[in-house]
Scaffold this motif. Structure first.
Motif, PDB file in Angstrom:
ATOM      1  N   ASP A 188       2.533  -0.694   7.495  1.00  0.00           N
ATOM      2  CA  ASP A 188       2.207  -0.884   6.081  1.00  0.00           C
ATOM      3  C   ASP A 188       0.841  -0.255   5.839  1.00  0.00           C
ATOM      4  O   ASP A 188      -0.123  -0.634   6.498  1.00  0.00           O
ATOM      5  N   ASN A 214      -1.855   0.077   2.960  1.00  0.00           N
ATOM      6  CA  ASN A 214      -2.348  -0.285   1.625  1.00  0.00           C
ATOM      7  C   ASN A 214      -3.495   0.660   1.314  1.00  0.00           C
ATOM      8  O   ASN A 214      -4.452   0.748   2.074  1.00  0.00           O
ATOM      9  N   ASN A 227       9.144   3.036   1.790  1.00  0.00           N
ATOM     10  CA  ASN A 227       9.132   2.294   0.522  1.00  0.00           C
ATOM     11  C   ASN A 227       7.701   2.244   0.019  1.00  0.00           C
ATOM     12  O   ASN A 227       6.781   2.054   0.799  1.00  0.00           O
ATOM     13  N   GLU A 228       7.534   2.406  -1.279  1.00  0.00           N
ATOM     14  CA  GLU A 228       6.187   2.323  -1.840  1.00  0.00           C
ATOM     15  C   GLU A 228       6.202   1.391  -3.049  1.00  0.00           C
ATOM     16  O   GLU A 228       7.115   1.464  -3.877  1.00  0.00           O
ATOM     17  N   THR A 229       5.192   0.557  -3.108  1.00  0.00           N
ATOM     18  CA  THR A 229       5.049  -0.421  -4.178  1.00  0.00           C
ATOM     19  C   THR A 229       3.682  -0.283  -4.812  1.00  0.00           C
ATOM     20  O   THR A 229       2.683  -0.132  -4.108  1.00  0.00           O
ATOM     21  N   GLN A 230       3.617  -0.342  -6.142  1.00  0.00           N
ATOM     22  CA  GLN A 230       2.339  -0.355  -6.848  1.00  0.00           C
ATOM     23  C   GLN A 230       1.859  -1.797  -6.892  1.00  0.00           C
ATOM     24  O   GLN A 230       2.539  -2.670  -7.420  1.00  0.00           O
ATOM     25  N   LEU A 231       0.675  -2.067  -6.322  1.00  0.00           N
ATOM     26  CA  LEU A 231       0.141  -3.424  -6.263  1.00  0.00           C
ATOM     27  C   LEU A 231      -0.657  -3.774  -7.512  1.00  0.00           C
ATOM     28  O   LEU A 231      -0.615  -4.894  -7.987  1.00  0.00           O
ATOM     29  N   ARG A 267      -1.772   0.877  -3.854  1.00  0.00           N
ATOM     30  CA  ARG A 267      -0.386   1.103  -3.475  1.00  0.00           C
ATOM     31  C   ARG A 267      -0.149   0.544  -2.070  1.00  0.00           C
ATOM     32  O   ARG A 267      -1.061   0.464  -1.265  1.00  0.00           O
ATOM     33  N   ARG A 268       1.097   0.186  -1.819  1.00  0.00           N
ATOM     34  CA  ARG A 268       1.505  -0.250  -0.470  1.00  0.00           C
ATOM     35  C   ARG A 268       2.651   0.658  -0.050  1.00  0.00           C
ATOM     36  O   ARG A 268       3.690   0.690  -0.692  1.00  0.00           O
ATOM     37  N   ARG A 269       2.449   1.433   1.020  1.00  0.00           N
ATOM     38  CA  ARG A 269       3.504   2.287   1.555  1.00  0.00           C
ATOM     39  C   ARG A 269       3.961   1.702   2.881  1.00  0.00           C
ATOM     40  O   ARG A 269       3.178   1.573   3.821  1.00  0.00           O
TER      41      ARG A 269
END
Length: 132
Positions: A36, A38, A71-75, A80-82
């Motif tokens: 992960d 961040n 997977n990538e998420t906008q925190l 971002r979290r990849r």
């Protein structure tokens, strides 16, 4: 966690799973290495995350041996979290060695995850009948 002054943290780990393979008798091993990253998009730009087999000095990119999911998420606005999950297919003794995840920012900064050592203690018979 590995952190740096350019706003990135890297977490690494492994998962091992023994699964039935419907095309062959018996069981085959799979192992997953997970990271992960961040990071701050404003400070880092886009980040590239790749797992490396340090012992062999090679990235885990061969599609016949590794399956990687990203997977990538906008925190929040900039964070971002990849998550990168790489599955080592048909784990054999040839996979023994040290592995490490590396994350690189567009601006050239990078971070390395903790070193993970994988030791396979059994032989696997390949389709051609050879023990590995």
């Amino acid at each position: 966690w590995m952190s740096s002054d350019f706003g990135m943290k890297l977490l690494v780990g492994i998962l091992s799973d023994l699964l039935k393979n419907p095309t062959r008798k018996g069981k085959t091993d799979k192992m997953f290495v997970v990271s992960d990253a961040n990071y701050d998009l404003e400070k880092c730009g886009l980040v590239q995350v790749v797992w490396r087999h340090i012992t062999k000095n090679a990235d885990l990119t061969d599609p016949n041996k590794y399956l990687t999911t990203v997977n990538e998420t906008q925190l929040d606005d900039n964070m971002r979290r990849r998550q990168v999950v790489t599955e080592i297919l048909n784990l054999t003794r040839e996979d023994n060695g040290d592995f490490q995840c590396e994350a690189k920012c567009e601006n050239g900064n990078s971070a390395m995850g903790h070193l993970i050592t994988i030791t396979v203690n059994r032989y696997v018979r390949s389709q051609d009948g050879i023990l590995h």
